[in-house]
Design a protein around this motif. Structure first.
Motif, PDB file in Angstrom:
ATOM      1  N   ASP A  84      -3.718   2.813  -3.318  1.00 25.16           N
ATOM      2  CA  ASP A  84      -3.637   3.330  -1.961  1.00 25.16           C
ATOM      3  C   ASP A  84      -4.370   4.650  -1.850  1.00 25.16           C
ATOM      4  OD1 ASP A  84      -1.710   5.677  -2.269  1.00 25.16           O
ATOM      5  OD2 ASP A  84      -0.511   4.064  -3.095  1.00 25.16           O
ATOM      6  N   ARG A  86     -10.053  -3.729   7.211  1.00 24.39           N
ATOM      7  CA  ARG A  86      -8.798  -4.307   6.729  1.00 24.39           C
ATOM      8  C   ARG A  86      -8.066  -3.337   5.808  1.00 24.39           C
ATOM      9  NH1 ARG A  86     -12.054  -8.974   6.064  1.00 24.39           N
ATOM     10  NH2 ARG A  86     -12.252  -8.516   3.821  1.00 24.39           N
ATOM     11  N   GLN A  87      -8.828  -2.704   4.924  1.00 29.21           N
ATOM     12  CA  GLN A  87      -8.240  -1.765   3.978  1.00 29.21           C
ATOM     13  C   GLN A  87      -7.512  -0.633   4.709  1.00 29.21           C
ATOM     14  OE1 GLN A  87     -11.158   0.551   1.880  1.00 29.21           O
ATOM     15  NE2 GLN A  87      -9.766   1.037   0.197  1.00 29.21           N
ATOM     16  N   TYR A  88      -8.177  -0.034   5.686  1.00 29.71           N
ATOM     17  CA  TYR A  88      -7.580   1.119   6.355  1.00 29.71           C
ATOM     18  C   TYR A  88      -6.492   0.720   7.350  1.00 29.71           C
ATOM     19  CZ  TYR A  88     -10.086   4.787   4.081  1.00 29.71           C
ATOM     20  OH  TYR A  88     -10.505   5.675   3.129  1.00 29.71           O
ATOM     21  N   ARG A 128       0.850  -1.189   0.000  1.00 30.10           N
ATOM     22  CA  ARG A 128       0.000   0.000   0.000  1.00 30.10           C
ATOM     23  C   ARG A 128       0.890   1.245   0.000  1.00 30.10           C
ATOM     24  NH1 ARG A 128      -4.783  -2.185  -1.410  1.00 30.10           N
ATOM     25  NH2 ARG A 128      -5.656  -3.537   0.197  1.00 30.10           N
ATOM     26  N   PRO A 160      -1.849  -8.256   0.353  1.00 28.75           N
ATOM     27  CA  PRO A 160      -3.027  -7.423   0.163  1.00 28.75           C
ATOM     28  C   PRO A 160      -4.299  -8.258   0.258  1.00 28.75           C
ATOM     29  CG  PRO A 160      -2.003  -7.886  -1.950  1.00 28.75           C
ATOM     30  CD  PRO A 160      -1.097  -8.460  -0.895  1.00 28.75           C
ATOM     31  N   ASP A 170      -7.163  -7.205  -1.111  1.00 33.68           N
ATOM     32  CA  ASP A 170      -7.942  -6.960  -2.318  1.00 33.68           C
ATOM     33  C   ASP A 170      -7.128  -6.077  -3.237  1.00 33.68           C
ATOM     34  OD1 ASP A 170      -8.091  -4.503  -1.023  1.00 33.68           O
ATOM     35  OD2 ASP A 170     -10.069  -4.966  -0.204  1.00 33.68           O
ATOM     36  N   ARG A 181     -15.448   0.043  -0.469  1.00 29.82           N
ATOM     37  CA  ARG A 181     -15.771  -1.259   0.099  1.00 29.82           C
ATOM     38  C   ARG A 181     -17.247  -1.340   0.474  1.00 29.82           C
ATOM     39  NH1 ARG A 181     -11.708  -0.993  -1.895  1.00 29.82           N
ATOM     40  NH2 ARG A 181      -9.717  -1.951  -1.367  1.00 29.82           N
ATOM     41  N   GLU A 192      -4.337  -1.614   6.700  1.00 29.17           N
ATOM     42  CA  GLU A 192      -3.181  -1.743   5.810  1.00 29.17           C
ATOM     43  C   GLU A 192      -2.669  -0.380   5.362  1.00 29.17           C
ATOM     44  OE1 GLU A 192      -3.952  -4.380   2.585  1.00 29.17           O
ATOM     45  OE2 GLU A 192      -4.252  -6.128   3.879  1.00 29.17           O
ATOM     46  N   TYR A 193      -3.582   0.551   5.084  1.00 27.19           N
ATOM     47  CA  TYR A 193      -3.134   1.887   4.709  1.00 27.19           C
ATOM     48  C   TYR A 193      -2.260   2.490   5.803  1.00 27.19           C
ATOM     49  CZ  TYR A 193      -6.647   2.045   0.958  1.00 27.19           C
ATOM     50  OH  TYR A 193      -7.396   1.802  -0.158  1.00 27.19           O
TER      51      TYR A 193
END
Length: 346
Positions: free
Chosen positions: A343, A231-233, A193, A337, A339, A223, A235-236
Motif C-alpha cells: 500500500d 484501479r490502484q489508487y 490495501r 486486489p 495486482d 504502474r 483501492e488505496y
C-alpha cells in the motif's frame, strides 16, 4: 534479538501474485545482500494468472543453501490471495528474529538488509524502513514515476521526501523486530490495501517506534497503464477509509485533500451546468496547480509531451484516490486486489 554477539537470524518475506516477470530480479537482489548473518527467504504465492508459482518453486529448488552466507528459499501457499494474508503466512513460517518485508516490484540495494538491521538494533525501533524511489520502465511508466516522486502527486509521506532519520507514522516496506510484530498480531488479514499504515499505527499505539532511515533507498516500479494506476489508487482510497473508520485518530488532514477535490469538482460541474461561471474556479485552480507541478518535473520527463501526461497522472491519482475514499465499497466484505503491491500513503 541476539544478545551474545552473534548476528541475528533474518527472514525475508515476499508476497507474490501475478509477478512472474518481476520475481526473479527481486530474488536476485535478495540473494546478493551483503548481510553476513543467517538469512532465509519465504515466498508466499497467491493464485495467479501467470507463472508466479512455477518461478518461485524453480528458484527454491535451485537456491544454493550451501553458500556462505546461506540464502535458502522456501515457498508457502497463500490461497486467500491478499498481500496481508501472504505476509502473515510467510511470517508464521519464518524462524528469524528480524523480519524483512519485500515486494516483488521492489529492488533492494545490496547493503539494504545489513544497514536496516544495524539501524533496527541501534534505535531499538520495532520497524525500520527507508525511502521509496519510483523508477519507470517505458515512457508512460517514467511519467508516472516522476509524478509519484512529486509531493503534489504522491503526497507528503515521509518515506518519499524526508531526508533526515527519525520516528514517523509509517515507512515503505519494513524491517521488523519479530517479537514486536507478533505482539500486535501481525498484519490485518481483512485489509487488501493500507495494511502497512494500519500495522504501523497499532505498533505505535503500543508504544513501539517506527523509524525512517532515508539512507535505505529502494527502487519501486510503478504502474505502466492509466487503467492500472486508476484501479490502484481507487483501492488505496477505499481501504484508507476502512482503516480510518477503525482507527479514527489515525486520520490526518492530508487524507481529506483528494476527497475534498472530488467534491469540489462535482460541485463545480453542477454550477457550470447551471450557467454559473464561478463553477470554473476550482477546475481552473486545480489545472493550474497540476501544470506548475508538472513543469517542475520537466527534467525527469521522457519527452516534450511528458508535462501533459504528468498533469494527467496527477489527476488520475488524486481523483481515483478521492473517489475510492468517498464511494469505494467492499464486495462481500473484501475487495479483491487487482495486482500485487504494497500500500501507499497519500
Amino acid at each position: 534479538m541476539s544478545s551474545n554477539g552473534d548476528l541475528a537470524v533474518v527472514s525475508v518475506v515476499i508476497p507474490a501474485r501475478n509477478c512472474a516477470a518481476e520475481l526473479p530480479a527481486c530474488l536476485d537482489a535478495v540473494s546478493a545482500q551483503t548481510y553476513q548473518g543467517p538469512m532465509e527467504v519465504i515466498v508466499a504465492t497467491a493464485p495467479s494468472t501467470d507463472d508466479t508459482e512455477a518461478v518461485a518453486q524453480r528458484r527454491a529448488r535451485t537456491a544454493d543453501s550451501n553458500a556462505r552466507p546461506a540464502r535458502p528459499i522456501r515457498v508457502v501457499s497463500n490461497p486467500a490471495g491478499t498481500t496481508s494474508s501472504g505476509l502473515n503466512l510467510a511470517v508464521s513460517a519464518a524462524g528469524g528474529e528480524i523480519i524483512v518485508r519485500v515486494d516483488a516490484q521492489a529492488r533492494l540495494p545490496a547493503d539494504y538488509v545489513e544497514r536496516a538491521v544495524a539501524t533496527l538494533q541501534r534505535t531499538g525501533a520495532a520497524n525500520v524502513g527507508g525511502a521509496q524511489r519510483p523508477v519507470g520502465q517505458g515512457d508512460l511508466s517514467r511519467v508516472i514515476a516522476a509524478a509519484l516522486s512529486s509531493p503534489f502527486g504522491g503526497g507528503p509521506a515521509a518515506f518519499r521526501h524526508r531526508s533526515d532519520e527519525g520516528p514517523v507514522d509509517t515507512v515503505y516496506l519494513g524491517v521488523f523486530d519479530a517479537a514486536a510484530l507478533a505482539s500486535v498480531g501481525g498484519f490485518d488479514d481483512s485489509l487488501v490495501r493500507n495494511q502497512d499504515y494500519e500495522l504501523n499505527w497499532r505498533l505505535r499505539e503500543q508504544g513501539h517506534v517506527v523509524w525512517l532511515d532515508p539512507s535505505l533507498v529502494v527502487e519501486y516500479q510503478p504502474r505502466s497503464t492509466w487503467a492500472a494506476l486508476a484501479r490502484q489508487y481507487f483501492e488505496y482510497g477505499a481501504w484508507k477509509r476502512v482503516v480510518v473508520s477503525r482507527h479514527p485518530r489515525s486520520m490526518r488532514l492530508r487524507h481529506l485533500a483528494a476527497p475534498a477535490l472530488v467534491v469540489g469538482l462535482a460541485v463545480s460541474a453542477f454550477e457550470l451546468a447551471r450557467g454559473r461561471r464561478r463553477g470554473g474556479i476550482v477546475p481552473a485552480v486545480y489545472l493550474a496547480s497540476c501544470t506548475v507541478a508538472a513543469a517542475r518535473l520537466r527534467q525527469r520527463l521522457p519527452s516534450a509531451g511528458g508535462c501533459l501526461r504528468a498533469v494527467w497522472a496527477f489527476a488520475v491519482m488524486h481523483l481515483s484516490w478521492g473517489t475510492g475514499f468517498l464511494i469505494g465499497r467492499r464486495r462481500n466484505g473484501r475487495m479483491r486486489p487487482t495486482d500485487q503491491a504494497t500500500d501507499r500513503e497519500m
